[in-house]
Scaffold this active site. Structure first.
Site, mmCIF file in Angstrom:
data_model
loop_
_atom_site.group_PDB
_atom_site.id
_atom_site.type_symbol
_atom_site.label_atom_id
_atom_site.label_comp_id
_atom_site.label_asym_id
_atom_site.label_seq_id
_atom_site.Cartn_x
_atom_site.Cartn_y
_atom_site.Cartn_z
ATOM 1 C CG HIS A 55 12.366 -23.550 15.224
ATOM 2 N ND1 HIS A 55 11.661 -24.792 15.388
ATOM 3 C CD2 HIS A 55 11.008 -22.753 15.304
ATOM 4 C CE1 HIS A 55 10.622 -24.711 15.469
ATOM 5 N NE2 HIS A 55 10.127 -23.423 15.329
ATOM 6 C CD GLU A 56 11.697 -18.836 15.939
ATOM 7 O OE1 GLU A 56 10.671 -18.715 15.132
ATOM 8 O OE2 GLU A 56 11.573 -19.757 16.882
ATOM 9 C CB CYS A 86 6.766 -24.809 16.520
ATOM 10 S SG CYS A 86 6.252 -23.294 15.811
ATOM 11 C CG HIS A 91 8.785 -20.434 11.745
ATOM 12 N ND1 HIS A 91 7.358 -20.876 11.492
ATOM 13 C CD2 HIS A 91 9.126 -20.922 12.888
ATOM 14 C CE1 HIS A 91 7.195 -21.614 12.531
ATOM 15 N NE2 HIS A 91 7.823 -21.625 13.294
#
Length: 136
Positions: free
Chosen positions: A126-127, A85, A130
């Site tokens: 993954h996003e 990241c 976040h």
């Protein structure tokens, strides 16, 4: 506008807030910043540029797209992998799913529901993590 990458773990651990049409400039900045880092980055969440809004940008291989308020509604076929990241040093192990289904609003704030698999699914997961304040 290309924005600096947020590296403050306290900030990144906070959940993001729903995006509205007033956040279109944030999305543009997110796309500009992703483009500037395309050599080593395939997706970004708005908190990575210092804005806690539910917006992600994802490289679909041939184009970068924006998703407002994405929510993974189905997932299947778990596997273990390692990810990096821009906001963190090194790589970390995590669990992802090969098949996902996502509800989101597109660049025109029209509601969408799409299925994604493999690499694109991994980026979206993954996003979306976040946005929930989850960092690998």
């Amino acid at each position: 506008m290309i924005r600096p990458i947020m590296k403050d773990i306290f900030f990144l651990n906070q959940k993001s807030e729903p995006a509205t049409i007033a956040d279109k400039q944030v999305a543009e900045d997110l796309l500009d910043t992703l483009k500037a880092h395309e050599a080593g980055c395939v997706g970004m969440a708005a908190n990575m540029i210092g804005i806690r809004k539910n917006i992600i940008a994802v490289n679909m291989g041939f184009v970068n797209i924006i998703m407002y308020n994405p929510k993974i509604v189905k997932k299947s076929d778990a596997y273990e992998t390692e990810e990096g990241c821009l906001s963190l040093e090194g790589v970390r192990k995590c669990t992802r799913y090969r098949e996902i289904e996502v509800e989101y609003q597109d660049g025109n704030f029209k509601k969408q529901r799409q299925k994604y698999s493999d690499w694109i699914a991994q980026i979206i997961q993954h996003e979306c993590d976040h946005l929930q304040g989850i960092i690998i």
